[in-house]
Design a protein around this motif. Structure first.
Motif, PDB file in Angstrom:
ATOM      1  N   VAL A 152      -1.639   4.924  13.197  1.00 16.57           N
ATOM      2  CA  VAL A 152      -0.165   5.015  13.623  1.00 16.57           C
ATOM      3  C   VAL A 152       0.203   6.057  14.570  1.00 16.57           C
ATOM      4  CG1 VAL A 152       0.536   3.782  11.511  1.00 16.57           C
ATOM      5  CG2 VAL A 152       0.206   6.104  11.555  1.00 16.57           C
ATOM      6  N   GLY A 153       1.234   6.219  14.960  1.00 15.42           N
ATOM      7  CA  GLY A 153       1.654   7.230  15.599  1.00 15.42           C
ATOM      8  C   GLY A 153       2.661   8.053  14.931  1.00 15.42           C
ATOM      9  N   THR A 187     -15.091   5.295   7.891  1.00 17.89           N
ATOM     10  CA  THR A 187     -13.926   6.607   7.908  1.00 17.89           C
ATOM     11  C   THR A 187     -13.318   6.345   6.547  1.00 17.89           C
ATOM     12  OG1 THR A 187     -12.216   5.348   8.994  1.00 17.89           O
ATOM     13  CG2 THR A 187     -13.762   6.661  10.427  1.00 17.89           C
ATOM     14  N   VAL A 188     -12.447   7.465   6.202  1.00 14.42           N
ATOM     15  CA  VAL A 188     -11.516   7.632   5.125  1.00 14.42           C
ATOM     16  C   VAL A 188     -10.432   7.996   5.863  1.00 14.42           C
ATOM     17  CG1 VAL A 188     -10.985   8.617   2.932  1.00 14.42           C
ATOM     18  CG2 VAL A 188     -13.160   7.731   3.197  1.00 14.42           C
ATOM     19  N   ALA A 189      -9.328   7.519   5.564  1.00 17.57           N
ATOM     20  CA  ALA A 189      -8.085   7.812   6.373  1.00 17.57           C
ATOM     21  C   ALA A 189      -7.006   8.081   5.530  1.00 17.57           C
ATOM     22  CB  ALA A 189      -7.758   6.493   7.370  1.00 17.57           C
ATOM     23  N   PRO A 190      -6.847   9.199   4.864  1.00 17.75           N
ATOM     24  CA  PRO A 190      -5.809   9.700   4.005  1.00 17.75           C
ATOM     25  C   PRO A 190      -4.348   9.607   4.691  1.00 17.75           C
ATOM     26  CG  PRO A 190      -7.665  10.967   3.967  1.00 17.75           C
ATOM     27  CD  PRO A 190      -7.774  10.663   5.393  1.00 17.75           C
ATOM     28  N   THR A 191      -3.280   9.730   3.941  1.00 20.37           N
ATOM     29  CA  THR A 191      -2.042  10.076   4.026  1.00 20.37           C
ATOM     30  C   THR A 191      -1.879  11.249   3.817  1.00 20.37           C
ATOM     31  OG1 THR A 191       0.237   9.578   3.757  1.00 20.37           O
ATOM     32  CG2 THR A 191      -1.291   9.505   1.762  1.00 20.37           C
ATOM     33  N   PHE A 192      -0.723  12.000   3.695  1.00 18.17           N
ATOM     34  CA  PHE A 192      -0.388  13.443   3.410  1.00 18.17           C
ATOM     35  C   PHE A 192      -1.074  13.656   2.064  1.00 18.17           C
ATOM     36  CE2 PHE A 192       2.501  12.618   6.787  1.00 18.17           C
ATOM     37  CZ  PHE A 192       2.529  13.907   7.705  1.00 18.17           C
ATOM     38  N   LYS A 216       4.616   3.602   0.517  1.00 15.78           N
ATOM     39  CA  LYS A 216       5.171   2.224  -0.376  1.00 15.78           C
ATOM     40  C   LYS A 216       4.564   2.662  -1.806  1.00 15.78           C
ATOM     41  CE  LYS A 216       5.672   0.468   3.628  1.00 15.78           C
ATOM     42  NZ  LYS A 216       5.352   1.522   4.403  1.00 15.78           N
ATOM     43  N   LEU A 217       3.815   3.488  -2.139  1.00  9.23           N
ATOM     44  CA  LEU A 217       3.748   3.478  -3.518  1.00  9.23           C
ATOM     45  C   LEU A 217       4.597   5.091  -4.019  1.00  9.23           C
ATOM     46  CD1 LEU A 217      -0.238   3.322  -4.001  1.00  9.23           C
ATOM     47  CD2 LEU A 217       1.782   1.696  -4.820  1.00  9.23           C
ATOM     48  N   GLY A 218       5.310   5.404  -3.273  1.00  8.23           N
ATOM     49  CA  GLY A 218       6.294   6.550  -3.683  1.00  8.23           C
ATOM     50  C   GLY A 218       5.846   7.724  -4.212  1.00  8.23           C
ATOM     51  N   GLY A 251       0.002   2.801   1.251  1.00  8.71           N
ATOM     52  CA  GLY A 251       0.913   1.864   2.021  1.00  8.71           C
ATOM     53  C   GLY A 251       1.459   2.150   3.137  1.00  8.71           C
ATOM     54  N   TRP A 252       1.595   3.300   3.542  1.00  9.43           N
ATOM     55  CA  TRP A 252       2.018   3.946   4.792  1.00  9.43           C
ATOM     56  C   TRP A 252       1.896   2.875   6.049  1.00  9.43           C
ATOM     57  CZ3 TRP A 252       3.929   9.367   5.719  1.00  9.43           C
ATOM     58  CH2 TRP A 252       4.375   9.530   7.095  1.00  9.43           C
ATOM     59  N   THR A 253       0.812   2.459   6.449  1.00 12.36           N
ATOM     60  CA  THR A 253       0.514   1.698   7.481  1.00 12.36           C
ATOM     61  C   THR A 253       0.584  -0.051   7.285  1.00 12.36           C
ATOM     62  OG1 THR A 253      -2.109   1.633   7.029  1.00 12.36           O
ATOM     63  CG2 THR A 253      -1.167   3.497   8.364  1.00 12.36           C
ATOM     64  N   ALA A 254       1.060  -0.288   6.108  1.00 16.16           N
ATOM     65  CA  ALA A 254       1.092  -1.634   5.799  1.00 16.16           C
ATOM     66  C   ALA A 254       2.123  -2.395   6.537  1.00 16.16           C
ATOM     67  CB  ALA A 254       1.261  -1.780   4.354  1.00 16.16           C
TER      68      ALA A 254
END
Length: 255
Positions: A152-153, A187-192, A216-218, A251-254
Motif C-alpha cells: 500500500v502507500g 517475504t514477511v510483511a508486517p503492520t506496525f 481490522k483486528l483492532g 487486515g490493513w491491506t484487506a
C-alpha cells in the motif's frame, strides 16, 4: 495419515539460520524464535555488544546461537564474511531503516540511507547467501523482511514504500530464478509492530489511534506475531511456498 505428524514439519532441528539486524527489536525476537524451534542461529548486526548479548541470552535458555559483527551495507565485506563461514539453511534478511517525512523534505542522504539498506544491501546480502546455498546444494529458505508498506502507500513514507515495493518484486523474481535449485524466497510483511524502535512514535495517542483504526483486528502487532510467520516460512511446513508475501497486517491491506 500424514496429518498426524505435521508438527514435525515445523521443526528446525539440525538447520542453521542467519538473521541480519538481529541486535535488538524484531530481529532479535526472530533469532530467539528460530533457536527455540531447534535452529543454530547466527545473530548478525553492526553493534558487537548487542549481538553478543542476544546470542548469550539464547544460549542461557539452552539453545544454540553465535554472534556475527558485520555491516550488510558493506557489500564486499559481507560477501567475504558469508563465504568464509559455515553455510546456512535459513536466511532472514531483516536489516532495515526508515526516515518518515514528506517527500518535499526528503534529502538525497535520506534516500540513499533508506534505499541503501532496505534494497541495495538486502539484494546483495541475498546474493551472497543464496550463491553459497546453491554452490553447496542447500535447498534453503530466504525470508526478506518487507512491510505492509510494500503493498500500500502512506503519507510521509514515499521512500520507505518505494524500497519495500521493490523488495517485493525482487523476491518474486529471485524465487523464479532459484526455484530450480530448490531455494525458496518469500517475504514477511508486517503492520506496525510494538518494539523499542516504534515506542516513541506509538506513544502519541493520536498517531496510535490512527494506526489501529486501519487494522481490522483492532490492535498493533507484536514481535511474536511476526516470529510465527517467519518460523512457518523457514520450515518444511511451507515447502511448496515461494515467491509469496505473508502479510502479518491484521487486515490493513484487506480493503
Amino acid at each position: 495419515m500424514s496429518g498426524f505428524n505435521i508438527l514435525e514439519r515445523f521443526s528446525l532441528s539440525g538447520r542453521r539460520a542467519l538473521v541480519t539486524g538481529a541486535g535488538r527489536g524484531l530481529g532479535r525476537s526472530i533469532a530467539e524464535g528460530l533457536a527455540s524451534a531447534g535452529a543454530e542461529v547466527t545473530l548478525c548486526a553492526r553493534t558487537e555488544s548487542e549481538v553478543e548479548e542476544g546470542a548469550r541470552c539464547i544460549r542461557d535458555h539452552g539453545f544454540k546461537a553465535e554472534a556475527l559483527v558485520a555491516d550488510v551495507s558493506d557489500i564486499a565485506g559481507f560477501r567475504a564474511t558469508v563465504d568464509a563461514m559455515h553455510a546456512h539453511d535459513i536466511f532472514v534478511n531483516n536489516a532495515g531503516t526508515n526516515r518518515p517525512k514528506p517527500l518535499s523534505d526528503v534529502t538525497i542522504e535520506d534516500f540513499d540511507a533508506v534505499i541503501g539498506l532496505n534494497l541495495r544491501a538486502a539484494v546483495f546480502a541475498a546474493q551472497a547467501v543464496t550463491a553459497r546455498m546453491a554452490n553447496l546444494g542447500i535447498q534453503g529458505s530466504v525470508i526478506n523482511m518487507s512491510s505492509q508498506m510494500g503493498h500500500v502507500g502512506a503519507a510521509n513514507r514515499t521512500i520507505y514504500c518505494a524500497s519495500k515495493w521493490a523488495l517485493e518484486g525482487f523476491t518474486k523474481a529471485l524465487a523464479v530464478e532459484l526455484g530450480p535449485v530448490g531455494i525458496r524466497v518469500n517475504t514477511v510483511a508486517p503492520t506496525f509492530i510494538e518494539t523499542p524502535m516504534t515506542t516513541p512514535f506509538l506513544e502519541d495517542p493520536a498517531a496510535r489511534n490512527a494506526i489501529v483504526s486501519k487494522i481490522k483486528l483492532g490492535r498493533l502487532g507484536t514481535p511474536e506475531d511476526v516470529v510465527g510467520a517467519v518460523l512457518f516460512l523457514a520450515s518444511d511446513a511451507s515447502a511448496l511456498v515461494t515467491g509469496s508475501a505473508l502479510l502479518v497486517d491484521g487486515g490493513w491491506t484487506a480493503d
